[in-house]
Scaffold this motif. Structure first.
Motif, PDB file in Angstrom:
ATOM      1  N   ARG A 351     -14.574 -13.183   6.314  1.00 51.35           N
ATOM      2  CA  ARG A 351     -14.018 -14.480   5.895  1.00 51.35           C
ATOM      3  C   ARG A 351     -12.855 -14.876   6.806  1.00 51.35           C
ATOM      4  O   ARG A 351     -12.065 -14.066   7.248  1.00 51.35           O
ATOM      5  N   ARG A 352     -12.743 -16.152   7.049  1.00 48.98           N
ATOM      6  CA  ARG A 352     -11.701 -16.672   7.927  1.00 48.98           C
ATOM      7  C   ARG A 352     -10.341 -16.658   7.233  1.00 48.98           C
ATOM      8  O   ARG A 352     -10.247 -16.683   6.001  1.00 48.98           O
ATOM      9  N   SER A 353      -9.275 -16.660   8.027  1.00 47.79           N
ATOM     10  CA  SER A 353      -7.912 -16.529   7.510  1.00 47.79           C
ATOM     11  C   SER A 353      -7.561 -17.625   6.509  1.00 47.79           C
ATOM     12  O   SER A 353      -6.823 -17.383   5.545  1.00 47.79           O
ATOM     13  N   ALA A 354      -8.092 -18.832   6.699  1.00 46.13           N
ATOM     14  CA  ALA A 354      -7.777 -19.939   5.804  1.00 46.13           C
ATOM     15  C   ALA A 354      -8.260 -19.701   4.382  1.00 46.13           C
ATOM     16  O   ALA A 354      -7.763 -20.317   3.431  1.00 46.13           O
ATOM     17  N   GLU A 355      -9.233 -18.799   4.209  1.00 45.13           N
ATOM     18  CA  GLU A 355      -9.793 -18.523   2.889  1.00 45.13           C
ATOM     19  C   GLU A 355      -9.073 -17.391   2.169  1.00 45.13           C
ATOM     20  O   GLU A 355      -9.302 -17.164   0.977  1.00 45.13           O
ATOM     21  N   HIS A 356      -8.224 -16.657   2.861  1.00 49.09           N
ATOM     22  CA  HIS A 356      -7.697 -15.404   2.304  1.00 49.09           C
ATOM     23  C   HIS A 356      -6.806 -15.611   1.089  1.00 49.09           C
ATOM     24  O   HIS A 356      -6.887 -14.839   0.122  1.00 49.09           O
ATOM     25  N   ALA A 357      -5.941 -16.602   1.097  1.00 43.28           N
ATOM     26  CA  ALA A 357      -5.029 -16.803  -0.033  1.00 43.28           C
ATOM     27  C   ALA A 357      -5.796 -17.038  -1.327  1.00 43.28           C
ATOM     28  O   ALA A 357      -5.454 -16.480  -2.379  1.00 43.28           O
ATOM     29  N   ALA A 358      -6.846 -17.845  -1.257  1.00 41.45           N
ATOM     30  CA  ALA A 358      -7.636 -18.123  -2.459  1.00 41.45           C
ATOM     31  C   ALA A 358      -8.383 -16.876  -2.922  1.00 41.45           C
ATOM     32  O   ALA A 358      -8.515 -16.634  -4.132  1.00 41.45           O
ATOM     33  N   LEU A 359      -8.861 -16.083  -1.990  1.00 46.90           N
ATOM     34  CA  LEU A 359      -9.606 -14.877  -2.347  1.00 46.90           C
ATOM     35  C   LEU A 359      -8.707 -13.796  -2.939  1.00 46.90           C
ATOM     36  O   LEU A 359      -9.100 -13.087  -3.873  1.00 46.90           O
ATOM     37  N   LEU A 360      -7.489 -13.681  -2.412  1.00 43.23           N
ATOM     38  CA  LEU A 360      -6.595 -12.611  -2.845  1.00 43.23           C
ATOM     39  C   LEU A 360      -5.687 -13.024  -4.006  1.00 43.23           C
ATOM     40  O   LEU A 360      -5.254 -12.180  -4.793  1.00 43.23           O
ATOM     41  N   GLY A 361      -5.371 -14.315  -4.089  1.00 41.27           N
ATOM     42  CA  GLY A 361      -4.437 -14.774  -5.105  1.00 41.27           C
ATOM     43  C   GLY A 361      -2.985 -14.613  -4.687  1.00 41.27           C
ATOM     44  O   GLY A 361      -2.076 -14.762  -5.502  1.00 41.27           O
ATOM     45  N   TYR A 362      -2.754 -14.266  -3.434  1.00 40.60           N
ATOM     46  CA  TYR A 362      -1.389 -14.184  -2.912  1.00 40.60           C
ATOM     47  C   TYR A 362      -1.432 -14.448  -1.406  1.00 40.60           C
ATOM     48  O   TYR A 362      -2.496 -14.471  -0.797  1.00 40.60           O
ATOM     49  N   ALA A 363      -0.272 -14.659  -0.811  1.00 42.87           N
ATOM     50  CA  ALA A 363      -0.204 -14.971   0.614  1.00 42.87           C
ATOM     51  C   ALA A 363      -0.731 -13.779   1.435  1.00 42.87           C
ATOM     52  O   ALA A 363      -0.272 -12.650   1.252  1.00 42.87           O
ATOM     53  N   PRO A 364      -1.689 -14.029   2.306  1.00 37.09           N
ATOM     54  CA  PRO A 364      -2.293 -12.925   3.064  1.00 37.09           C
ATOM     55  C   PRO A 364      -1.382 -12.420   4.171  1.00 37.09           C
ATOM     56  O   PRO A 364      -0.407 -13.078   4.563  1.00 37.09           O
ATOM     57  N   ARG A 365      -1.715 -11.232   4.678  1.00 37.71           N
ATOM     58  CA  ARG A 365      -1.005 -10.677   5.819  1.00 37.71           C
ATOM     59  C   ARG A 365      -1.657 -11.158   7.107  1.00 37.71           C
ATOM     60  O   ARG A 365      -2.733 -11.729   7.102  1.00 37.71           O
ATOM     61  N   ALA A 366      -0.978 -10.907   8.217  1.00 38.37           N
ATOM     62  CA  ALA A 366      -1.417 -11.481   9.487  1.00 38.37           C
ATOM     63  C   ALA A 366      -2.750 -10.937   9.961  1.00 38.37           C
ATOM     64  O   ALA A 366      -3.505 -11.625  10.648  1.00 38.37           O
ATOM     65  N   ALA A 367      -3.058  -9.679   9.607  1.00 40.47           N
ATOM     66  CA  ALA A 367      -4.279  -9.053  10.112  1.00 40.47           C
ATOM     67  C   ALA A 367      -4.686  -7.914   9.193  1.00 40.47           C
ATOM     68  O   ALA A 367      -3.880  -7.421   8.390  1.00 40.47           O
ATOM     69  N   VAL A 368      -5.929  -7.496   9.308  1.00 33.74           N
ATOM     70  CA  VAL A 368      -6.384  -6.314   8.576  1.00 33.74           C
ATOM     71  C   VAL A 368      -5.770  -5.069   9.215  1.00 33.74           C
ATOM     72  O   VAL A 368      -5.295  -4.165   8.526  1.00 33.74           O
ATOM     73  N   VAL A 369      -5.791  -5.010  10.546  1.00 35.29           N
ATOM     74  CA  VAL A 369      -5.060  -3.980  11.290  1.00 35.29           C
ATOM     75  C   VAL A 369      -4.331  -4.693  12.430  1.00 35.29           C
ATOM     76  O   VAL A 369      -4.972  -5.269  13.312  1.00 35.29           O
ATOM     77  N   HIS A 370      -3.016  -4.671  12.407  1.00 33.77           N
ATOM     78  CA  HIS A 370      -2.252  -5.342  13.450  1.00 33.77           C
ATOM     79  C   HIS A 370      -2.267  -4.515  14.729  1.00 33.77           C
ATOM     80  O   HIS A 370      -2.274  -3.279  14.680  1.00 33.77           O
ATOM     81  N   ARG A 371      -2.246  -5.163  15.857  1.00 35.12           N
ATOM     82  CA  ARG A 371      -2.322  -4.457  17.140  1.00 35.12           C
ATOM     83  C   ARG A 371      -1.150  -3.494  17.349  1.00 35.12           C
ATOM     84  O   ARG A 371      -1.300  -2.501  18.064  1.00 35.12           O
ATOM     85  N   ASP A 372       0.000  -3.751  16.711  1.00 34.92           N
ATOM     86  CA  ASP A 372       1.133  -2.850  16.837  1.00 34.92           C
ATOM     87  C   ASP A 372       0.898  -1.536  16.111  1.00 34.92           C
ATOM     88  O   ASP A 372       1.621  -0.557  16.347  1.00 34.92           O
ATOM     89  N   HIS A 373      -0.092  -1.529  15.211  1.00 30.57           N
ATOM     90  CA  HIS A 373      -0.390  -0.317  14.437  1.00 30.57           C
ATOM     91  C   HIS A 373      -1.797   0.186  14.727  1.00 30.57           C
ATOM     92  O   HIS A 373      -2.464   0.756  13.874  1.00 30.57           O
ATOM     93  N   MET A 374      -2.243  -0.059  15.948  1.00 35.78           N
ATOM     94  CA  MET A 374      -3.602   0.326  16.339  1.00 35.78           C
ATOM     95  C   MET A 374      -3.578   0.899  17.758  1.00 35.78           C
ATOM     96  O   MET A 374      -2.802   0.451  18.597  1.00 35.78           O
ATOM     97  N   VAL A 375      -4.419   1.879  17.996  1.00 35.54           N
ATOM     98  CA  VAL A 375      -4.541   2.455  19.329  1.00 35.54           C
ATOM     99  C   VAL A 375      -6.022   2.513  19.698  1.00 35.54           C
ATOM    100  O   VAL A 375      -6.856   2.957  18.900  1.00 35.54           O
ATOM    101  N   LEU A 376      -6.360   2.008  20.865  1.00 33.50           N
ATOM    102  CA  LEU A 376      -7.741   2.038  21.344  1.00 33.50           C
ATOM    103  C   LEU A 376      -8.088   3.438  21.825  1.00 33.50           C
ATOM    104  O   LEU A 376      -7.240   4.136  22.398  1.00 33.50           O
ATOM    105  N   LEU A 377      -9.313   3.839  21.615  1.00 29.44           N
ATOM    106  CA  LEU A 377      -9.763   5.186  22.006  1.00 29.44           C
ATOM    107  C   LEU A 377     -10.424   5.151  23.384  1.00 29.44           C
ATOM    108  O   LEU A 377     -10.773   4.104  23.908  1.00 29.44           O
TER     109      LEU A 377
END
Length: 377
Positions: A351-377
Motif C-alpha cells: 500500500r502507498r504511503s498516502a493510505e497508511h494513516a487510514a489503515l493504521l489509525g495513527y500517523a505513519p512512520r517514514a518507512a518500514v525499514v529506514h536506510r539509516d537502520h539497514m545494511v545491504l549484504l
C-alpha cells in the motif's frame, strides 16, 4: 597500509589486531587429550605476534571434547544436547587451565570470555562484550573466547566457532581473522577429488565461491566445515576485516603458512563500522520481508524500504527487531531494524504511503525499514 597478502597478517603495521580461531581437532586428540606439543608451538607463535606489536584474541574450541573424555561420554559428548552441555561444563575448566598455563609460560596473561549467540546479537550486550575485550587488550591480556556451550541451546547458539570468531573480530575491532583448520584453505572443489586446486585469494564471497565449499571436516571432532568458514568470511568482510584459512595441523602453523604463502585470504570489499557492522553480521533474525524488483533496485541505490514494495512477510516480529530483506528470488539482500510489527506490516503491505494513516489509525512512520537502520549484504 592494508592487508593484501598472507605475510601482512603478521605485520603489525598492516594488522595491529588479530583474532585467532583454533578448532577442536588441533587442540585435542582423538582420545580427548590435549595435544600439548602443538599447544606449546601455538603459544610460542602467539607470544611472537605480541612481541611484534600485535594484539591477539584467541577463539578456542575444545571444551566439549575435553569434557567428554573426562566424563566418559560417547560420540565425543555430542550425542545429545544434555551430554554436550555437561561435557562443556567440565571441559571449559580444563580448556581455561590449558590456555592460562601455556600463555603464562610465555609471560602472558590469559582472560576467559564465554559468550552465547544472544550476547552478540543483542546490541547492548554486544557493546558490553566489545568494551570488555577492549579493556583486556589495553591491559595486555590475551582474551580466550569460546561459546558458552554449557547453557546455549540449539536455538540460541552459533553452532561453530568460525562464525563466532568473525563476530568477535567485529566486537574487538580486529583487522583480521585467522581460522586454523585441517586443510590448507578453500579449494575449487572437494580437496579429496583429483585436480582440486587451492584458491589463494578471494575478493568477495559469491555463489561461485559458495559452490566450492565442502561441508565436512576431516577430523570428526569439530562442528565447522567450509560452509561455516565462508559465512565467517562474509561476516568479517562486511566490517572491513580480512579473513584467512590456514592449515593448523603443523607446528608453528602461522609462520609456516606465511613463509610458504599457502592458505586462502579473503579480502574485505567494504568497511561497515559500528551499528551497521553489528547488524550486517546478525545470525539470528526475527523474520523476513520480501520485496519486489523495483524496491530491491531502490534499496541498492541507498533508499529506504517502503511498504509499497513489500510483497510477503514472515515471522512474528515487533518494532525494532532485526529482519532480513529478500528479493523476488528469495535471496537475502539486506538486514534491517523494522519500524513496524508483523501485523502492521501485513496491513501496510503493497500500500502507498498516502493510505497508511487510514489503515493504521495513527500517523505513519517514514518507512518500514529506514536506510539509516539497514545494511545491504
Amino acid at each position: 597500509m592494508s592487508i593484501a597478502a598472507l605475510h601482512h597478517l603478521t605485520d603489525a603495521a598492516a594488522c595491529p589486531r588479530i583474532v585467532l580461531k583454533i578448532g577442536s581437532s588441533l587442540l585435542v586428540d582423538g582420545e580427548g587429550q590435549p595435544r600439548r606439543a602443538w599447544l606449546d608451538s601455538i603459544g610460542e607463535e602467539i607470544a611472537a605476534l605480541r612481541r611484534g606489536g600485535q594484539d591477539v584474541v584467541v577463539v578456542s574450541s575444545g571444551a566439549i571434547a575435553l569434557g567428554a573424555a573426562r566424563l566418559g561420554l560417547e560420540k565425543g559428548g555430542r550425542g545429545n544436547l544434555a551430554d554436550a552441555q555437561a561435557a562443556a561444563s567440565v571441559g571449559q575448566i580444563a580448556l581455561a587451565s590449558l590456555w592460562s598455563d601455556r600463555l603464562g609460560a610465555e609471560g602472558l596473561t590469559a582472560a576467559q570470555l564465554l559468550l552465547t549467540l544472544d550476547d552478540l546479537e543483542d546490541r547492548r550486550r554486544y557493546l558490553n562484550a566489545s568494551s570488555t575485550l577492549a579493556r583486556l587488550l589495553e591491559n595486555g591480556a590475551v582474551p580466550v573466547v569460546n561459546e558458552n556451550d554449557s547453557v546455549a541451546t540449539q536455538e540460541i547458539r552459533f553452532g561453530d566457532n568460525d562464525r563466532l570468531a568473525a563476530r568477535v573480530a567485529q566486537a574487538a575491532r580486529a583487522d583480521a581473522v585467522l581460522l586454523l583448520s585441517d586443510v590448507d584453505g578453500l579449494y575449487d572443489r572437494n580437496p579429496r577429488e583429483a585436480g582440486a586446486r587451492l584458491v589463494p585469494v578471494v575478493e568477495g564471497v559469491d555463489d561461485a565461491v559458495r559452490a566450492m565449499a565442502d561441508g565436512g571436516s576431516s577430523s570428526g571432532l569439530g562442528s565447522g566445515g567450509m560452509v561455516s568458514k565462508l559465512q565467517a568470511a562474509e561476516i568479517a568482510g562486511r566490517a572491513g576485516i580480512a579473513l584467512a584459512i590456514l592449515n593448523g595441523t603443523h607446528d608453528a602453523p602461522i609462520a609456516r603458512a606465511v613463509e610458504d604463502d599457502r592458505g586462502t585470504l579473503f579480502l574485505p570489499l567494504r568497511r561497515d563500522r559500528g551499528r551497521k557492522a553489528w547488524l550486517g553480521g546478525r545470525l539470528s533474525l526475527k523474520g523476513a520481508l520480501t520485496v519486489d524488483a523495483g524496491c530491491a533496485a531502490a534499496l541498492a541505490q541507498g533508499g529506504s524500504l517502503l511498504a509499497a514494495g513489500v510483497t510477503a512477510i514472515e515471522g512474528a516480529f515487533e518494532r525494532g527487531d532485526a529482519v532480513a530483506v529478500r528479493d523476488p528470488q528469495g535471496r537475502a539482500i539486506a538486514h534491517g531494524l523494522v519500524e513496524y510489527g508483523a501485523a502492521e506490516c501485513a496491513a501496510l503491505k503493497g500500500r502507498r504511503s498516502a493510505e497508511h494513516a487510514a489503515l493504521l489509525g495513527y500517523a505513519p512512520r517514514a518507512a518500514v525499514v529506514h536506510r539509516d537502520h539497514m545494511v545491504l549484504l
